[in-house]
Scaffold this active site. Structure first.
Site, PDB file in Angstrom:
ATOM      1  N   GLY A  31      -5.400   4.192  79.335  1.00 32.87           N
ATOM      2  CA  GLY A  31      -5.745   4.307  80.747  1.00 32.87           C
ATOM      3  C   GLY A  31      -7.115   3.719  80.995  1.00 32.87           C
ATOM      4  O   GLY A  31      -7.269   2.539  81.313  1.00 32.87           O
ATOM      5  N   CYS A  57      -7.055  -4.957  60.825  1.00 32.06           N
ATOM      6  CA  CYS A  57      -6.009  -5.363  59.875  1.00 32.06           C
ATOM      7  C   CYS A  57      -6.637  -6.155  58.727  1.00 32.06           C
ATOM      8  O   CYS A  57      -6.275  -5.962  57.566  1.00 32.06           O
ATOM      9  CB  CYS A  57      -4.939  -6.201  60.578  1.00 32.06           C
ATOM     10  SG  CYS A  57      -3.892  -5.193  61.648  1.00 32.06           S
ATOM     11  N   MET A 106      -4.627  11.174  87.517  1.00 25.58           N
ATOM     12  CA  MET A 106      -3.474  11.242  88.403  1.00 25.58           C
ATOM     13  C   MET A 106      -3.209  12.659  88.913  1.00 25.58           C
ATOM     14  O   MET A 106      -2.391  12.854  89.793  1.00 25.58           O
ATOM     15  CB  MET A 106      -2.224  10.674  87.713  1.00 25.58           C
ATOM     16  CG  MET A 106      -2.340   9.195  87.388  1.00 25.58           C
ATOM     17  SD  MET A 106      -3.145   8.207  88.684  1.00 25.58           S
ATOM     18  CE  MET A 106      -1.953   8.348  89.980  1.00 25.58           C
ATOM     19  N   SER A 107      -3.891  13.659  88.351  1.00 26.76           N
ATOM     20  CA  SER A 107      -3.774  14.972  88.978  1.00 26.76           C
ATOM     21  C   SER A 107      -5.126  15.448  89.513  1.00 26.76           C
ATOM     22  O   SER A 107      -5.364  16.629  89.692  1.00 26.76           O
ATOM     23  CB  SER A 107      -3.124  15.995  88.041  1.00 26.76           C
ATOM     24  OG  SER A 107      -3.931  16.189  86.924  1.00 26.76           O
ATOM     25  N   GLU A 164      -6.472  18.934  87.807  1.00 26.70           N
ATOM     26  CA  GLU A 164      -6.699  18.804  86.362  1.00 26.70           C
ATOM     27  C   GLU A 164      -7.123  17.386  86.020  1.00 26.70           C
ATOM     28  O   GLU A 164      -6.770  16.850  84.966  1.00 26.70           O
ATOM     29  CB  GLU A 164      -5.471  19.269  85.568  1.00 26.70           C
ATOM     30  CG  GLU A 164      -5.327  20.782  85.596  1.00 26.70           C
ATOM     31  CD  GLU A 164      -4.172  21.329  84.769  1.00 26.70           C
ATOM     32  OE1 GLU A 164      -3.683  20.648  83.871  1.00 26.70           O
ATOM     33  OE2 GLU A 164      -3.776  22.482  85.060  1.00 26.70           O
ATOM     34  N   THR A 204      -7.665  19.061  81.854  1.00 26.81           N
ATOM     35  CA  THR A 204      -6.709  20.108  81.493  1.00 26.81           C
ATOM     36  C   THR A 204      -7.279  21.096  80.473  1.00 26.81           C
ATOM     37  O   THR A 204      -7.114  22.310  80.599  1.00 26.81           O
ATOM     38  CB  THR A 204      -5.413  19.472  80.934  1.00 26.81           C
ATOM     39  OG1 THR A 204      -4.807  18.750  82.005  1.00 26.81           O
ATOM     40  CG2 THR A 204      -4.440  20.512  80.409  1.00 26.81           C
ATOM     41  N   ARG A 205      -7.953  20.563  79.457  1.00 27.03           N
ATOM     42  CA  ARG A 205      -8.468  21.464  78.408  1.00 27.03           C
ATOM     43  C   ARG A 205      -9.518  22.418  78.988  1.00 27.03           C
ATOM     44  O   ARG A 205      -9.609  23.565  78.574  1.00 27.03           O
ATOM     45  CB  ARG A 205      -9.056  20.642  77.256  1.00 27.03           C
ATOM     46  CG  ARG A 205      -7.979  19.869  76.514  1.00 27.03           C
ATOM     47  CD  ARG A 205      -8.558  19.091  75.359  1.00 27.03           C
ATOM     48  NE  ARG A 205      -7.543  18.239  74.764  1.00 27.03           N
ATOM     49  CZ  ARG A 205      -7.778  17.331  73.829  1.00 27.03           C
ATOM     50  NH1 ARG A 205      -9.000  17.136  73.383  1.00 27.03           N
ATOM     51  NH2 ARG A 205      -6.789  16.599  73.341  1.00 27.03           N
ATOM     52  N   ALA A 230       3.148  16.572  83.084  1.00 22.72           N
ATOM     53  CA  ALA A 230       1.921  16.984  82.404  1.00 22.72           C
ATOM     54  C   ALA A 230       2.257  17.907  81.232  1.00 22.72           C
ATOM     55  O   ALA A 230       1.650  17.834  80.176  1.00 22.72           O
ATOM     56  CB  ALA A 230       0.994  17.688  83.388  1.00 22.72           C
ATOM     57  N   CYS A 271      -9.158  13.460  82.339  1.00 23.90           N
ATOM     58  CA  CYS A 271      -8.388  14.697  82.289  1.00 23.90           C
ATOM     59  C   CYS A 271      -9.292  15.916  82.137  1.00 23.90           C
ATOM     60  O   CYS A 271     -10.232  15.894  81.339  1.00 23.90           O
ATOM     61  CB  CYS A 271      -7.476  14.577  81.083  1.00 23.90           C
ATOM     62  SG  CYS A 271      -6.675  16.083  80.679  1.00 23.90           S
TER      63      CYS A 271
HETATM   64  P1  5GP Z   1      -7.250   7.530  78.704  1.00 24.12           P
HETATM   65  O1  5GP Z   1      -6.694   6.294  78.064  1.00 24.12           O
HETATM   66  O2  5GP Z   1      -7.887   7.220  80.024  1.00 24.12           O
HETATM   67  O3  5GP Z   1      -8.122   8.329  77.822  1.00 24.12           O
HETATM   68  O4  5GP Z   1      -5.991   8.472  79.015  1.00 24.12           O
HETATM   69  C1  5GP Z   1      -4.909   8.054  79.807  1.00 24.12           C
HETATM   70  C2  5GP Z   1      -3.936   9.189  79.953  1.00 24.12           C
HETATM   71  O5  5GP Z   1      -4.551  10.327  80.547  1.00 24.12           O
HETATM   72  C3  5GP Z   1      -2.760   8.910  80.876  1.00 24.12           C
HETATM   73  O6  5GP Z   1      -1.795   8.089  80.316  1.00 24.12           O
HETATM   74  C4  5GP Z   1      -2.264  10.320  81.169  1.00 24.12           C
HETATM   75  O7  5GP Z   1      -1.433  10.818  80.155  1.00 24.12           O
HETATM   76  C5  5GP Z   1      -3.552  11.129  81.166  1.00 24.12           C
HETATM   77  N1  5GP Z   1      -3.999  11.433  82.527  1.00 24.12           N
HETATM   78  C6  5GP Z   1      -4.186  10.589  83.566  1.00 24.12           C
HETATM   79  N2  5GP Z   1      -4.630  11.236  84.654  1.00 24.12           N
HETATM   80  C7  5GP Z   1      -4.725  12.541  84.314  1.00 24.12           C
HETATM   81  C8  5GP Z   1      -5.118  13.719  85.019  1.00 24.12           C
HETATM   82  O8  5GP Z   1      -5.502  13.716  86.187  1.00 24.12           O
HETATM   83  N3  5GP Z   1      -5.036  14.892  84.317  1.00 24.12           N
HETATM   84  C9  5GP Z   1      -4.601  14.928  83.029  1.00 24.12           C
HETATM   85  N4  5GP Z   1      -4.509  16.112  82.434  1.00 24.12           N
HETATM   86  N5  5GP Z   1      -4.263  13.826  82.323  1.00 24.12           N
HETATM   87  C10 5GP Z   1      -4.325  12.660  82.965  1.00 24.12           C
END
Ligand code: 5GP
Length: 344
Positions: free
Chosen positions: A239, A309, A262-263, A282, A185-186, A128, A183
């Site tokens: 994701g 494109c 995933m966290s 997070e 985290t922020r 992370a 996520c």
């Molecule tokens: P998305 O395409 O869904 O916007 O973002 C995917 C990315 O979110 C993943 O590749 C990974 O880097 C991040 N991510 C996935 N699960 C978590 C989580 O539980 N916490 C955080 N901080 N980031 C996550």
């Protein structure tokens, strides 16, 4: 006193690309496949550059089989057993797939077990917070022991970390702290960097070193993938855009599928027997709309890219960052009937 930079940093939703005069008269004439020669492993990768994220519900074996047909790669999630991974990496379906790992001893031992019994061409070393000394020490060790393996590492958000990743042997560095749809985290930490500016601020240093950039997280529409490429990302990790599909697995309840970070607490309960006491979650847990087959989802994304494109006069995806011009906007689109949409 807290040092605050007053320069506005941008997300994908803060800009639009401007059309350019073009000799391309059909989207079918656009070539999305790019050829990359990795700076350390020297491997050649031919791909659109999209990588399915190593999340449960996205980076599955089934996803890899479908996406490979479209030149899209997959970072296989790390919650499969060593036996399952060995079986998969022995098959041709694994071509273009990354083996994912963290930086613990358990991750290292599992990787040793799998690579003894199956060929692994590419790995994704994922933490992370890519600012810890132990992260760079781990990458260096994996590079020393595996000179011909393509190594993608992350996540970081600044040019200094991009260079450091290159210096310890990474071929691709993943950018993004906090942009992901799952996520928090922020919110939890107050740490992050708007994703479009993150790419723009790292692209020069990546060019200087020769390392490739993978923008990870924050795309929720095909147009955002196009903007990430226009800003200079070589790869884009997705994701949530690929989640909610048959290949991601998960039970469909009232037209929705559970999808979680995933966290998140859900992921920690499922894979690690709960959150450790010193950690907070997070990630979020959501029910997202069921989308059917991943094949249709990826075709829609690639169709969008071909159209970008064409609008920007880029015969290939490689040309896009050289042709694209963007403007900062207050509104990206008309939302009047957004909540009444029943299809496209
Ligand atoms: P998305 O395409 O869904 O916007 O973002 C995917 C990315 O979110 C993943 O590749 C990974 O880097 C991040 N991510 C996935 N699960 C978590 C989580 O539980 N916490 C955080 N901080 N980031 C996550």
């Amino acid at each position: 006193m807290l040092e605050v930079s007053n320069e506005v940093k941008l997300d994908f939703t803060d800009v639009l690309l401007v059309p350019q005069f073009s000799s391309i008269d059909s989207r079918s004439k656009v070539n999305l496949i790019k050829t990359f020669v990795m700076p350390h492993s020297k491997a050649t990768i031919e791909s659109v550059g999209i990588i399915a994220a190593n999340m449960d519900g996205v980076g599955t074996f089934e996803a890899a089989r479908v996406l490979k047909e479209h030149g899209v790669m997959t970072a296989i999630h790390k919650n499969y057993s060593a036996d399952q991974l060995i079986e998969f990496f022995k098959t041709s379906a694994s071509y273009g797939s990354f083996y994912s790992m963290g930086i613990s001893n358990t991750d290292y031992e599992k990787f040793q077990t799998v690579k003894k019994q199956a060929p692994i061409d590419a790995v994704c070393i994922d933490v992370a917070n890519g600012y810890m000394d132990s992260f760079y020490e781990y990458i260096e060790r994996i590079r020393d022991e595996n000179p011909f393996v393509t190594i993608m590492v992350g996540n970081v958000v600044t040019p200094e970390a991009v260079r450091k990743a290159y210096e310890v042997g990474a071929d691709i560095v993943k950018l993004g702290i906090g942009p992901g749809a799952m996520c928090t985290t922020r919110l939890q930490t107050g740490v992050g960097y708007p994703q479009l500016s993150c790419i723009m601020d790292c692209v020069q240093e990546a060019d200087n070193c020769g390392i490739f950039l993978c923008s990870d997280g924050g795309c929720s529409q095909p147009g955002h993938v196009a903007i990430a490429y226009a800003a200079g990302a070589d790869f884009v990790m997705l994701g949530s855009m690929l989640a909610g599909t048959d290949e991601g697995g998960g039970e469909v309840v009232d037209g929705k599928v559970m999808f979680y970070g995933m966290s998140s607490k859900t992921a920690n309960n499922k894979h690690f027997g709960g959150l450790k006491e010193y950690r907070s979650s997070e990630g979020r847990t959501t029910m997202i709309p069921y989308k059917g087959s991943m094949d249709n989802v990826i075709k829609n994304i690639l169709g969008g890219l071909r159209s970008t494109c064409t609008y920007t006069g880029s015969k290939t995806l490689i040309e896009l960052p050289f042709r694209a011009k963007a403007i900062r906007v207050n509104n990206t689109h008309n939302r009047a009937y957004e909540n009444f949409t029943i299809g496209n």
